[in-house]
Write a protein that holds these residues in place. Sequence first.
Motif, PDB file in Angstrom:
ATOM      1  N   ILE A   1      -3.097   1.756   7.937  1.00 15.29           N
ATOM      2  CA  ILE A   1      -4.383   1.610   8.369  1.00 15.29           C
ATOM      3  C   ILE A   1      -5.175   0.739   7.269  1.00 15.29           C
ATOM      4  O   ILE A   1      -5.620  -0.185   7.702  1.00 15.29           O
ATOM      5  N   GLY A   2      -4.965   1.255   6.112  1.00 10.50           N
ATOM      6  CA  GLY A   2      -5.617   0.570   5.050  1.00 10.50           C
ATOM      7  C   GLY A   2      -5.359  -0.812   4.678  1.00 10.50           C
ATOM      8  O   GLY A   2      -5.988  -1.682   4.373  1.00 10.50           O
ATOM      9  N   ALA A   3      -4.120  -0.981   4.809  1.00 11.70           N
ATOM     10  CA  ALA A   3      -3.559  -2.483   4.783  1.00 11.70           C
ATOM     11  C   ALA A   3      -4.197  -3.403   5.868  1.00 11.70           C
ATOM     12  O   ALA A   3      -4.498  -4.554   5.270  1.00 11.70           O
TER      13      ALA A   3
ATOM     14  N   GLN B   1      -6.634  -8.284  -6.455  1.00 10.63           N
ATOM     15  CA  GLN B   1      -5.570  -7.885  -5.602  1.00 10.63           C
ATOM     16  C   GLN B   1      -5.403  -6.441  -5.749  1.00 10.63           C
ATOM     17  O   GLN B   1      -5.115  -5.775  -4.892  1.00 10.63           O
ATOM     18  N   SER B   2      -5.235  -6.251  -7.024  1.00 13.14           N
ATOM     19  CA  SER B   2      -4.836  -4.711  -7.489  1.00 13.14           C
ATOM     20  C   SER B   2      -5.701  -3.862  -6.809  1.00 13.14           C
ATOM     21  O   SER B   2      -5.451  -2.646  -6.392  1.00 13.14           O
ATOM     22  N   LEU B   3      -6.909  -3.996  -6.998  1.00 13.79           N
ATOM     23  CA  LEU B   3      -8.086  -3.141  -6.550  1.00 13.79           C
ATOM     24  C   LEU B   3      -7.943  -3.118  -5.161  1.00 13.79           C
ATOM     25  O   LEU B   3      -8.345  -2.171  -4.560  1.00 13.79           O
ATOM     26  N   ASP B   4      -7.726  -4.289  -4.404  1.00 18.61           N
ATOM     27  CA  ASP B   4      -7.686  -4.421  -3.086  1.00 18.61           C
ATOM     28  C   ASP B   4      -6.405  -3.242  -2.598  1.00 18.61           C
ATOM     29  O   ASP B   4      -6.534  -2.496  -1.709  1.00 18.61           O
ATOM     30  N   ALA B   5      -5.390  -2.959  -3.439  1.00 14.36           N
ATOM     31  CA  ALA B   5      -4.088  -2.025  -3.090  1.00 14.36           C
ATOM     32  C   ALA B   5      -4.714  -0.716  -3.233  1.00 14.36           C
ATOM     33  O   ALA B   5      -4.544   0.100  -2.360  1.00 14.36           O
TER      34      ALA B   5
ATOM     35  N   ALA C   1       0.946  -1.251  -0.031  1.00 12.73           N
ATOM     36  CA  ALA C   1       0.150   0.057   0.113  1.00 12.73           C
ATOM     37  C   ALA C   1       0.893   1.360  -0.101  1.00 12.73           C
ATOM     38  O   ALA C   1       0.479   2.257  -0.646  1.00 12.73           O
ATOM     39  N   GLN C   2       2.078   1.154   0.488  1.00 13.15           N
ATOM     40  CA  GLN C   2       2.970   2.445   0.589  1.00 13.15           C
ATOM     41  C   GLN C   2       3.485   2.582  -0.787  1.00 13.15           C
ATOM     42  O   GLN C   2       3.641   3.773  -1.165  1.00 13.15           O
ATOM     43  N   GLY C   3       3.824   1.622  -1.409  1.00 12.41           N
ATOM     44  CA  GLY C   3       4.005   1.772  -2.915  1.00 12.41           C
ATOM     45  C   GLY C   3       2.945   2.188  -3.768  1.00 12.41           C
ATOM     46  O   GLY C   3       3.135   3.274  -4.521  1.00 12.41           O
TER      47      GLY C   3
ATOM     48  N   ILE D   1      -7.237   4.346  -0.569  1.00 10.10           N
ATOM     49  CA  ILE D   1      -8.324   5.245  -0.547  1.00 10.10           C
ATOM     50  C   ILE D   1      -8.849   5.154   1.017  1.00 10.10           C
ATOM     51  O   ILE D   1      -9.207   6.200   1.750  1.00 10.10           O
ATOM     52  N   ILE D   2      -9.062   3.859   1.810  1.00 10.42           N
ATOM     53  CA  ILE D   2      -9.760   3.823   2.799  1.00 10.42           C
ATOM     54  C   ILE D   2      -8.668   4.337   3.930  1.00 10.42           C
ATOM     55  O   ILE D   2      -9.326   5.069   4.880  1.00 10.42           O
TER      56      ILE D   2
END
Lengths: 316, 255
Positions: free
Chosen positions: A263-265, A242-246, A41-43, A251-252
């Motif tokens: 937090i999002g991860a 999975q890309s959408l999850d990233a 997610a940081q990436g 966003i979240i």
Amino acid sequence: MKRGNILLLIVLMLFVALPQLITVKYYLHLSILALIWVIMAQGQNLIQGYTGYVSIVQAGFMGIGAYSSALMSTNLGLPVSATIILAPLVTALFALVAGYPSLRVKGHYFAIVTLAFNMVIFIVLLNLTDLTNGEAGLSGIPKPGNGRGATIDFYDRQVYYYFVLTIAVVMTALAAVIVRSRVGQILLAIRQNEDLVASVGVAAWRYKLFAFVVSAMFAGLAGALYAHYQSFINPEIFSVAQSLDAILAVIIGGSGTLTGPVIGAFFVVFLPEYLRFADSFRLILYGLILVLATIFMPRGIVGLAHDLKTRFGSAR
Amino acid sequence: MNTDVLEVDGLCKSFGGVKALRDLSFNMRRGEVLGLIGPNGSGKSTTVNMLSGAMPASSGEIRLNGTRIETLSQWDRVGLGLTRTYQTASVFPEFTVRQHVTLGCEGRRGVGPLAQAFRLRRDPADDSRIKERVAKALELTGLVDQADHIVGTLSTAQQRFLMIATALTSDPCVILLDEPAAGMISHERETLSGMIGRIRDAGISVLVIEHHMALIMEVCDRIVVLNFGAPIAQGTPREIRENRAVIDAYLGEAA
């Protein structure tokens, strides 16, 4: 000491103490996955949150990192400690090739082009059976270290947790260094008004490519850590979903912030687990939560917390 | 000695069959304010876009301090000292004024941002030079008190001054102002004309596109007039005001 730093220290200590606090082993497993997703997610945040380009290929890059690290360790017999470092570099190379044409288009077109890349990667992983073993995937991927029972035993989940935690902290720090530097300023400038960037004397495409390649390296590293943790990978895990999850993690959590992806991860790893009770309605519920989240907290959990703080602060 | 900073020679632009600009030639001396005027659609903005590199020229030569620049990218031209502002306020709305103006230095830094991001190289002299340049630009454009404000909260006129300030920090020898007074009220226009004067006094050449004739006549040393994509006159404000062709095409009898 500044208040922010104290908060950071407390959070860090919490992460360090977490394995002692968790009694259910499965949650430790999920925490490890979540930490891997923090890197991911940081990436994603670098390219999506700071540069304003939504990339839908991060899971594909994760797959490239996972397969290259796994194959280098099993087929070439390289030590895992080396392959985990090499895998992000391999991924970066792919991103460089994919990014050059992709970044010629702007906005939604970029998203679509990257989506196509993810599909291509997925299909290649599926069909390059000589190398990837197709749908059945690769198993028996070694762990880092000197095997079971060694002084530092990576088969021990706690050990792997601390291993991933360390890397997640380092990568978050790296992201912080980048976004707080002049490069970060230029990325933010691209997000706000890309056309204007050229007129301040900056070649925007170099920075977009930089952000894209670095985000791919983060994903590649996450993939490598995932492969050696699970010991098993197949193409399924690296699909567009999975890309959408990233993207959702960013966003979240809060796009364009450093705490947001953390937090999002955890959110995208733990939420589906808590929705298991809903069985086949799980995905519908998941979708609903996401729609509501984007409508009512467009700046993510971090933005929401910030708003509450200012409201609470002014009320006092 | 050649004192021309910018030389434009036979500049042309066609969009398909439409010739937007035909055979425009002019020179700009160091520290000169040159006005570019003409009716709407006469090719003024097209000219600025080609000079700045936002749009390729169909043919013709552009020389900056003797160097051919017509094939260079916009960012490379900024690096050589040619910068611009836009007709509509085009800014980075989320930055503070200071961050925004500092970004203007990017094209002229000694150390590349990638090298600096990872602390590979650092040039303290570079940093102090940039602070100085930013302070100077803020002062010249009267934005010192707004330095820590968010750009998006500024008034239109202030955003226009900010564009000028940002352009100035790139340490230009030529600055192109595309309708800098659009949407400004009279006292803001006065501030602007004083600003253009001070920019000229700093030895920077200024090309101004503007429809506000009083401002143009006041600040310009020379004026080039375009009509239907072709230059019809060139001269001092007085000569232009009395030029028959210009009166017929653009100024009208009252002017």
